[in-house]
Scaffold this motif. Structure first.
Motif, PDB file in Angstrom:
ATOM      1  N   GLY A  67       0.803  -1.229   0.000  1.00 43.55           N
ATOM      2  CA  GLY A  67       0.000   0.000   0.000  1.00 43.55           C
ATOM      3  C   GLY A  67       0.829   1.270   0.000  1.00 43.55           C
ATOM      4  N   ALA A  68       2.006   1.221  -0.666  1.00 44.58           N
ATOM      5  CA  ALA A  68       2.884   2.405  -0.669  1.00 44.58           C
ATOM      6  C   ALA A  68       2.409   3.436  -1.691  1.00 44.58           C
ATOM      7  CB  ALA A  68       4.319   1.987  -0.991  1.00 44.58           C
ATOM      8  N   THR A  69       2.589   4.700  -1.336  1.00 42.49           N
ATOM      9  CA  THR A  69       2.270   5.783  -2.281  1.00 42.49           C
ATOM     10  C   THR A  69       3.536   6.307  -2.952  1.00 42.49           C
ATOM     11  OG1 THR A  69       2.392   7.329  -0.430  1.00 42.49           O
ATOM     12  CG2 THR A  69       0.198   6.550  -1.056  1.00 42.49           C
ATOM     13  N   LYS A  70       4.696   6.020  -2.353  1.00 46.59           N
ATOM     14  CA  LYS A  70       5.985   6.420  -2.949  1.00 46.59           C
ATOM     15  C   LYS A  70       6.972   5.277  -2.756  1.00 46.59           C
ATOM     16  CE  LYS A  70       4.916  10.827  -3.786  1.00 46.59           C
ATOM     17  NZ  LYS A  70       4.811  11.810  -2.716  1.00 46.59           N
ATOM     18  N   ILE A  71       7.888   5.156  -3.718  1.00 43.00           N
ATOM     19  CA  ILE A  71       8.978   4.181  -3.589  1.00 43.00           C
ATOM     20  C   ILE A  71      10.279   4.988  -3.493  1.00 43.00           C
ATOM     21  CG2 ILE A  71      10.234   2.289  -4.707  1.00 43.00           C
ATOM     22  CD1 ILE A  71       7.620   1.774  -6.343  1.00 43.00           C
ATOM     23  N   ALA A  72      10.969   4.890  -2.359  1.00 48.19           N
ATOM     24  CA  ALA A  72      12.196   5.680  -2.164  1.00 48.19           C
ATOM     25  C   ALA A  72      13.418   4.800  -2.406  1.00 48.19           C
ATOM     26  CB  ALA A  72      12.232   6.263  -0.755  1.00 48.19           C
ATOM     27  N   LEU A  73      14.338   5.307  -3.224  1.00 43.10           N
ATOM     28  CA  LEU A  73      15.574   4.579  -3.523  1.00 43.10           C
ATOM     29  C   LEU A  73      16.775   5.371  -3.014  1.00 43.10           C
ATOM     30  CD1 LEU A  73      14.781   3.431  -7.197  1.00 43.10           C
ATOM     31  CD2 LEU A  73      14.374   2.189  -5.052  1.00 43.10           C
ATOM     32  N   GLY A  74      17.857   4.655  -2.711  1.00 40.98           N
ATOM     33  CA  GLY A  74      18.999   5.268  -2.022  1.00 40.98           C
ATOM     34  C   GLY A  74      20.050   5.891  -2.918  1.00 40.98           C
ATOM     35  N   HIS A  75      19.695   6.300  -4.140  1.00 37.05           N
ATOM     36  CA  HIS A  75      20.704   6.939  -4.994  1.00 37.05           C
ATOM     37  C   HIS A  75      21.125   8.285  -4.394  1.00 37.05           C
ATOM     38  CE1 HIS A  75      18.551   4.247  -7.900  1.00 37.05           C
ATOM     39  NE2 HIS A  75      19.815   3.919  -8.101  1.00 37.05           N
ATOM     40  N   HIS A  76      22.436   8.520  -4.380  1.00 41.86           N
ATOM     41  CA  HIS A  76      22.980   9.741  -3.766  1.00 41.86           C
ATOM     42  C   HIS A  76      23.605  10.633  -4.836  1.00 41.86           C
ATOM     43  CE1 HIS A  76      26.485   7.327  -4.350  1.00 41.86           C
ATOM     44  NE2 HIS A  76      26.067   6.430  -3.463  1.00 41.86           N
ATOM     45  N   ALA A  77      24.207  11.741  -4.365  1.00 42.31           N
ATOM     46  CA  ALA A  77      24.734  12.742  -5.307  1.00 42.31           C
ATOM     47  C   ALA A  77      25.779  12.147  -6.253  1.00 42.31           C
ATOM     48  CB  ALA A  77      25.338  13.902  -4.519  1.00 42.31           C
ATOM     49  N   ASP A  78      26.613  11.233  -5.755  1.00 39.63           N
ATOM     50  CA  ASP A  78      27.638  10.643  -6.627  1.00 39.63           C
ATOM     51  C   ASP A  78      26.992   9.791  -7.726  1.00 39.63           C
ATOM     52  OD1 ASP A  78      28.972  11.484  -4.187  1.00 39.63           O
ATOM     53  OD2 ASP A  78      30.745  10.451  -4.966  1.00 39.63           O
ATOM     54  N   ASP A  79      25.886   9.112  -7.393  1.00 45.15           N
ATOM     55  CA  ASP A  79      25.178   8.339  -8.418  1.00 45.15           C
ATOM     56  C   ASP A  79      24.665   9.263  -9.529  1.00 45.15           C
ATOM     57  OD1 ASP A  79      25.341   5.728  -7.304  1.00 45.15           O
ATOM     58  OD2 ASP A  79      23.772   6.246  -5.875  1.00 45.15           O
ATOM     59  N   PHE A  80      24.167  10.430  -9.129  1.00 49.04           N
ATOM     60  CA  PHE A  80      23.667  11.384 -10.132  1.00 49.04           C
ATOM     61  C   PHE A  80      24.811  11.831 -11.049  1.00 49.04           C
ATOM     62  CE2 PHE A  80      19.227  12.762  -9.317  1.00 49.04           C
ATOM     63  CZ  PHE A  80      18.948  11.911  -8.262  1.00 49.04           C
ATOM     64  N   ALA A  81      25.966  12.158 -10.446  1.00 47.67           N
ATOM     65  CA  ALA A  81      27.109  12.625 -11.237  1.00 47.67           C
ATOM     66  C   ALA A  81      27.615  11.506 -12.156  1.00 47.67           C
ATOM     67  CB  ALA A  81      28.221  13.099 -10.305  1.00 47.67           C
ATOM     68  N   GLU A  82      27.717  10.289 -11.623  1.00 44.31           N
ATOM     69  CA  GLU A  82      28.200   9.158 -12.439  1.00 44.31           C
ATOM     70  C   GLU A  82      27.238   8.880 -13.598  1.00 44.31           C
ATOM     71  OE1 GLU A  82      28.472   6.097  -9.499  1.00 44.31           O
ATOM     72  OE2 GLU A  82      29.950   7.259  -8.368  1.00 44.31           O
ATOM     73  N   THR A  83      25.948   8.953 -13.327  1.00 45.15           N
ATOM     74  CA  THR A  83      24.958   8.677 -14.379  1.00 45.15           C
ATOM     75  C   THR A  83      25.027   9.743 -15.462  1.00 45.15           C
ATOM     76  OG1 THR A  83      23.558   7.655 -12.725  1.00 45.15           O
ATOM     77  CG2 THR A  83      22.507   8.205 -14.803  1.00 45.15           C
ATOM     78  N   LEU A  84      25.244  10.978 -15.038  1.00 45.86           N
ATOM     79  CA  LEU A  84      25.398  12.061 -16.023  1.00 45.86           C
ATOM     80  C   LEU A  84      26.567  11.755 -16.957  1.00 45.86           C
ATOM     81  CD1 LEU A  84      24.673  15.008 -16.946  1.00 45.86           C
ATOM     82  CD2 LEU A  84      26.461  15.759 -15.381  1.00 45.86           C
ATOM     83  N   LEU A  85      27.716  11.379 -16.389  1.00 45.47           N
ATOM     84  CA  LEU A  85      28.890  11.098 -17.211  1.00 45.47           C
ATOM     85  C   LEU A  85      28.681   9.867 -18.089  1.00 45.47           C
ATOM     86  CD1 LEU A  85      31.986  11.869 -14.940  1.00 45.47           C
ATOM     87  CD2 LEU A  85      30.680  13.367 -16.432  1.00 45.47           C
ATOM     88  N   LEU A  86      28.035   8.846 -17.537  1.00 44.04           N
ATOM     89  CA  LEU A  86      27.758   7.636 -18.327  1.00 44.04           C
ATOM     90  C   LEU A  86      26.926   7.990 -19.559  1.00 44.04           C
ATOM     91  CD1 LEU A  86      26.848   4.922 -15.668  1.00 44.04           C
ATOM     92  CD2 LEU A  86      28.604   4.741 -17.427  1.00 44.04           C
ATOM     93  N   ASN A  87      25.877   8.786 -19.350  1.00 38.51           N
ATOM     94  CA  ASN A  87      25.013   9.162 -20.474  1.00 38.51           C
ATOM     95  C   ASN A  87      25.742  10.060 -21.456  1.00 38.51           C
ATOM     96  OD1 ASN A  87      22.565   7.765 -19.947  1.00 38.51           O
ATOM     97  ND2 ASN A  87      22.161   9.168 -18.263  1.00 38.51           N
ATOM     98  N   LEU A  88      26.578  10.936 -20.916  1.00 39.25           N
ATOM     99  CA  LEU A  88      27.331  11.871 -21.753  1.00 39.25           C
ATOM    100  C   LEU A  88      28.342  11.117 -22.628  1.00 39.25           C
ATOM    101  CD1 LEU A  88      27.850  14.951 -22.104  1.00 39.25           C
ATOM    102  CD2 LEU A  88      29.537  14.764 -20.290  1.00 39.25           C
ATOM    103  N   PHE A  89      29.079  10.198 -22.016  1.00 37.09           N
ATOM    104  CA  PHE A  89      30.173   9.531 -22.730  1.00 37.09           C
ATOM    105  C   PHE A  89      29.712   8.338 -23.570  1.00 37.09           C
ATOM    106  CE2 PHE A  89      33.191  10.902 -19.066  1.00 37.09           C
ATOM    107  CZ  PHE A  89      33.301  12.160 -19.624  1.00 37.09           C
ATOM    108  N   PHE A  90      28.689   7.637 -23.099  1.00 36.89           N
ATOM    109  CA  PHE A  90      28.357   6.362 -23.761  1.00 36.89           C
ATOM    110  C   PHE A  90      26.970   6.319 -24.390  1.00 36.89           C
ATOM    111  CE2 PHE A  90      31.348   5.370 -20.272  1.00 36.89           C
ATOM    112  CZ  PHE A  90      32.425   4.956 -21.056  1.00 36.89           C
ATOM    113  N   ALA A  91      26.090   7.276 -24.066  1.00 42.79           N
ATOM    114  CA  ALA A  91      24.726   7.190 -24.596  1.00 42.79           C
ATOM    115  C   ALA A  91      24.342   8.416 -25.423  1.00 42.79           C
ATOM    116  CB  ALA A  91      23.726   7.007 -23.448  1.00 42.79           C
ATOM    117  N   GLY A  92      25.243   9.374 -25.544  1.00 41.37           N
ATOM    118  CA  GLY A  92      24.938  10.567 -26.348  1.00 41.37           C
ATOM    119  C   GLY A  92      23.739  11.333 -25.832  1.00 41.37           C
TER     120      GLY A  92
END
Ligand code: SF4
Length: 272
Positions: A130-155
Motif C-alpha cells: 500500500g505504498a504511495t511512494k517508492i524511495a531509492l537510495g541513490h545519492h549525489a555521486d550516483d547522479f554525477a556518475e549517471t550524467l557522465l555515463l550518459n554523456l560519454f556512452f549514450a549521447g
C-alpha cells in the motif's frame, strides 16, 4: 529534538532540501524504502526515520528487501536489524539471480537487466504494502556518475530524476539522497551502526564496469580539484537550454519567430 551529530544534521538538511525542492514526500504518504542492505539504502531508511519523527507532515515508512536469490545473501541480518529498531520490513524472495544467469552469456553486463527485474518487483511490492511512494537510495555521486555515463556512452545529457512517475502513472519513485555525497552516506550508515550486507552478486564491485570507471574518474578529478563533484551536482540544477544544441529546446520555427519579432520595429521605423 536535535540531531545526534554534525554528520546527521548535514544529511538531514540535504535530504530535507531534496524533499522540498522536488516534492518527494507529501502529507499522508506511505513511503516504501527499497532496502538492499547496502550502505545507501540503510542511510536512506535511517534518515527518513529521523525526519519522520520531526517533520511537520505525517508519513509512514516500510522497508522492502528484494532477495535476488544469490547464495549466502544475509537477508536475515537485514530483517533482524529492522526488527531491533522497530522498522517495518518485508523480505521478498525472488529468483532474479537465476533468471539473469539463464538469459545472459558470461561476458554480458547483467546490471541493466537486473535493475529492470528488481524495479518490477518493487512496483509489485509497492501495491502489496500500500505504498504511495517508492524511495531509492541513490545519492549525489550516483547522479554525477549517471550524467557522465550518459554523456560519454549514450549521447544524452541527462542524469536521473529525483522524482519519477512510472510509465503507467501508478507509481512514484523518489530519490531523497540526491544532494547527499556518497562519503556522507557511507559515514552515516557506519555512525548509526547499520549492518551493511553484500548483495552476493558475482559482478558486484567489478572495476571493469563502466559505472565504476566513472566513479574512479570523478574520484581522481575531485582529488585534483576539490569541490568538483559539488559543481557537477550544481550543474544539474543550473541548465541553460539555449547553450545546448537540442533542437527540441530551441525549435527552428521559434527561432525564426524571435528573429522576425526582433526585426519588426526596425522595419516599422524605416516605413515612416
Ligand atoms: S552489480 Fe549485481 S546486484 Fe548490482 S545491479 Fe549489477 S547485477 Fe544487479
Amino acid at each position: 529534538m536535535g540531531y545526534r551529530s554534525e554528520l546527521e544534521t548535514r544529511v538531514a538538511k540535504e535530504t530535507t532540501r531534496a524533499i522540498t525542492d522536488h516534492l518527494l514526500i507529501e502529507d499522508g504518504d506511505r513511503v516504501m524504502v527499497g532496502l538492499s542492505g547496502g550502505k545507501d539504502s540503510w542511510a536512506l531508511l535511517q534518515i527518513l526515520d529521523e525526519l519522520r519523527a520531526r517533520a511537520p507532515i505525517d508519513f509512514s515508512l516500510v522497508a522492502v528487501n528484494v532477495d535476488s536469490g544469490y547464495k549466502g545473501y544475509k537477508h536475515d541480518v537485514i530483517a533482524a536489524a529492522c526488527a531491533a529498531r522497530g522498522w517495518e520490513c518485508v523480505i521478498e524472495h525472488t529468483t532474479i539471480g537465476e533468471v539473469i544467469d539463464d538469459k545472459l552469456d558470461a561476458t554480458a553486463t547483467p546490471c541493466s537487466l537486473c535493475a529492470r527485474l528488481r524495479r518490477g518487483v518493487l512496483y509489485r511490492m509497492a501495491d502489496a504494502v500500500g505504498a504511495t511512494k517508492i524511495a531509492l537510495g541513490h545519492h549525489a555521486d550516483d547522479f554525477a556518475e549517471t550524467l557522465l555515463l550518459n554523456l560519454f556512452f549514450a549521447g544524452a545529457l541527462k542524469a536521473m530524476p529525483a522524482r519519477l512517475v512510472s510509465d503507467d502513472g501508478r507509481h512514484v519513485v523518489v530519490r531523497p539522497l540526491a544532494y547527499v555525497a556518497e562519503s556522507d552516506v557511507a559515514a552515516y550508515t557506519a555512525e548509526r551502526g547499520l549492518p551493511v550486507v553484500g548483495c552476493c552478486c558475482p559482478v558486484c564491485g567489478d572495476l571493469g564496469l563502466q559505472r565504476q570507471r566513472m566513479k574512479k574518474l570523478l574520484f581522481d578529478l575531485e582529488r585534483e580539484h576539490p569541490g568538483l563533484k559539488r559543481s557537477v551536482l550544481k550543474a544539474l540544477g543550473n541548465v541553460q537550454p539555449r547553450h545546448l544544441l537540442d533542437r527540441r529546446l530551441n525549435p527552428p520555427a521559434a527561432l525564426r519567430a524571435r528573429v522576425a519579432a526582433a526585426a519588426a520595429p526596425a522595419d516599422a521605423v524605416a516605413g515612416c
